[in-house]
Design a protein around this motif. Sequence first.
Motif, PDB file in Angstrom:
ATOM      1  N   GLU A   8       0.900  -1.126  -0.058  1.00  0.00           N
ATOM      2  CA  GLU A   8      -0.186  -0.091   0.049  1.00  0.00           C
ATOM      3  C   GLU A   8       0.766   1.288  -0.021  1.00  0.00           C
ATOM      4  O   GLU A   8       1.947   1.319   0.524  1.00  0.00           O
ATOM      5  N   GLY A   9       0.762   2.218  -0.772  1.00  0.00           N
ATOM      6  CA  GLY A   9       1.483   3.613  -0.780  1.00  0.00           C
ATOM      7  C   GLY A   9       0.495   4.450  -1.951  1.00  0.00           C
ATOM      8  O   GLY A   9      -0.640   4.440  -1.975  1.00  0.00           O
ATOM      9  N   HIS A  10       1.635   5.041  -2.430  1.00  0.00           N
ATOM     10  CA  HIS A  10       0.940   6.403  -3.629  1.00  0.00           C
ATOM     11  C   HIS A  10       1.639   5.816  -4.984  1.00  0.00           C
ATOM     12  O   HIS A  10       2.714   5.507  -4.848  1.00  0.00           O
ATOM     13  N   LEU A  11       0.678   6.050  -5.958  1.00  0.00           N
ATOM     14  CA  LEU A  11       1.259   6.343  -7.302  1.00  0.00           C
ATOM     15  C   LEU A  11       1.330   7.651  -7.827  1.00  0.00           C
ATOM     16  O   LEU A  11       0.403   8.430  -7.492  1.00  0.00           O
ATOM     17  N   ALA A  17      -0.641  12.458  -7.691  1.00  0.00           N
ATOM     18  CA  ALA A  17      -0.411  11.374  -6.660  1.00  0.00           C
ATOM     19  C   ALA A  17      -1.651  10.762  -6.314  1.00  0.00           C
ATOM     20  O   ALA A  17      -2.715  11.589  -6.017  1.00  0.00           O
ATOM     21  N   CYS A  18      -1.809   9.509  -6.035  1.00  0.00           N
ATOM     22  CA  CYS A  18      -3.153   9.037  -5.502  1.00  0.00           C
ATOM     23  C   CYS A  18      -2.736   7.621  -4.670  1.00  0.00           C
ATOM     24  O   CYS A  18      -1.756   7.146  -4.990  1.00  0.00           O
ATOM     25  N   PRO A  19      -3.420   7.592  -3.674  1.00  0.00           N
ATOM     26  CA  PRO A  19      -3.239   6.343  -2.878  1.00  0.00           C
ATOM     27  C   PRO A  19      -3.811   5.149  -3.779  1.00  0.00           C
ATOM     28  O   PRO A  19      -4.917   4.923  -4.340  1.00  0.00           O
ATOM     29  N   LEU A  86      14.562   3.641   1.142  1.00  0.00           N
ATOM     30  CA  LEU A  86      14.473   4.532   0.077  1.00  0.00           C
ATOM     31  C   LEU A  86      12.882   5.014   0.079  1.00  0.00           C
ATOM     32  O   LEU A  86      12.151   4.558   0.497  1.00  0.00           O
ATOM     33  N   GLU A  87      12.767   6.284  -0.720  1.00  0.00           N
ATOM     34  CA  GLU A  87      11.409   6.718  -0.884  1.00  0.00           C
ATOM     35  C   GLU A  87      10.354   5.881  -1.733  1.00  0.00           C
ATOM     36  O   GLU A  87       9.295   5.983  -1.330  1.00  0.00           O
ATOM     37  N   SER A  88      11.027   5.027  -2.400  1.00  0.00           N
ATOM     38  CA  SER A  88      10.105   4.365  -3.353  1.00  0.00           C
ATOM     39  C   SER A  88       9.480   3.163  -2.352  1.00  0.00           C
ATOM     40  O   SER A  88       8.747   2.348  -2.700  1.00  0.00           O
ATOM     41  N   THR A  89       9.848   3.062  -0.972  1.00  0.00           N
ATOM     42  CA  THR A  89       9.261   2.116  -0.131  1.00  0.00           C
ATOM     43  C   THR A  89       7.646   2.461  -0.066  1.00  0.00           C
ATOM     44  O   THR A  89       6.829   1.471  -0.032  1.00  0.00           O
ATOM     45  N   ARG A  90       7.349   3.504  -0.104  1.00  0.00           N
ATOM     46  CA  ARG A  90       5.865   3.750   0.068  1.00  0.00           C
ATOM     47  C   ARG A  90       5.368   4.655  -1.263  1.00  0.00           C
ATOM     48  O   ARG A  90       4.291   5.384  -1.349  1.00  0.00           O
ATOM     49  N   THR A  91       6.109   4.712  -2.252  1.00  0.00           N
ATOM     50  CA  THR A  91       5.800   5.636  -3.315  1.00  0.00           C
ATOM     51  C   THR A  91       6.221   4.885  -4.809  1.00  0.00           C
ATOM     52  O   THR A  91       7.358   4.317  -5.049  1.00  0.00           O
ATOM     53  N   ILE A  92       5.441   4.723  -5.484  1.00  0.00           N
ATOM     54  CA  ILE A  92       5.490   4.243  -6.864  1.00  0.00           C
ATOM     55  C   ILE A  92       5.703   5.463  -7.803  1.00  0.00           C
ATOM     56  O   ILE A  92       4.744   6.202  -8.440  1.00  0.00           O
ATOM     57  N   ASP A  93       6.884   5.610  -8.336  1.00  0.00           N
ATOM     58  CA  ASP A  93       7.341   7.162  -8.873  1.00  0.00           C
ATOM     59  C   ASP A  93       7.654   6.764 -10.198  1.00  0.00           C
ATOM     60  O   ASP A  93       8.718   6.210 -10.532  1.00  0.00           O
TER      61      ASP A  93
END
Length: 302
Positions: A8-11, A17-19, A86-93
């Motif tokens: 679970e995180g954000h795209l 961005a959206c959860p 890293l930041e990508s732990t909770r974000t799909i950038d």
Amino acid sequence: MAARPTWEGHLRLSLVACPVSLYPATTSAHDVRFHLINPATGNRIRTRTFDAEGGAVERRELVKGYEVEKDEYILLTDEEIRSVRLESTRTIDIERFVDAAAIDRIWWNDPYYLVPDGKAGVDAFVVIRAAMEGAAKVALARVVMGTRERVVAIEPRGQGMLLTTLRTHDEVRDQAGYFDEIPARKPDAGMIDIAERIIAQKAGPFDPGDFNDRYEEALRALIESKRDGGGGGTKAPPPREDNVIDLMEALRRSLEGAPAEAPKRVAAKAAKPKGKPAAAPKPAPKSGGNAKAPARKRAAAR
């Protein structure tokens, strides 16, 4: 949804961005699994954690260790490992967009369904999905799943999106070491023509329902037969012997749909005659004898 999200995180696409949540698109819940059982007692075998010298230890007391030399480890606690997330732990950038055909199939790994997490981010999710669908592109991004950062490909799928993890360069072996020994000679044109016609005969749509794991089915049949009190089960037919065959004849018979026969060897030995062995030839008559010449020879002398 019955399944629990894997992540679970954000795209995020630039400033939008959206959860979101990730759910595995595949399952192994239907696989036949076994436990080790002691046949003398019927009890299941349990594993315990042992120190090589100090005896049994509790798993919760252990830490992770990276081996740098033989029997020499660098110890890391869970807190130390979490400190380098890293930041990508909770974000799909999303980093870039590419054509799907540009990603060789050997790089594709595990698929996940990517869906909005709650109503708050649905509008942004729909906009990103529609824009990607209009551009006919696949998004590349990074995400930490478990303890590893993975490069992922994201593509529209129905009303949602499909996220597939991609293998890294170090995970894919170089094909040269496997294909270099294959001869580069050109096959016989006639054989290729027949093989292409066989392909055309067998062409059709892909239906995953047509394919099943026959080994799993045989295991389940065996289990059910023993569950019902029987001692037997299904038995797979033995594999055919690997004979050298007449390739052209096999191709022709495949094209004609002829019933399978035992493979013929290319360099077969002369067939042995069936039945009684042939009688040995009679000795030729001695010169000056009264024996008559064979009829064929007398006819030739006329």
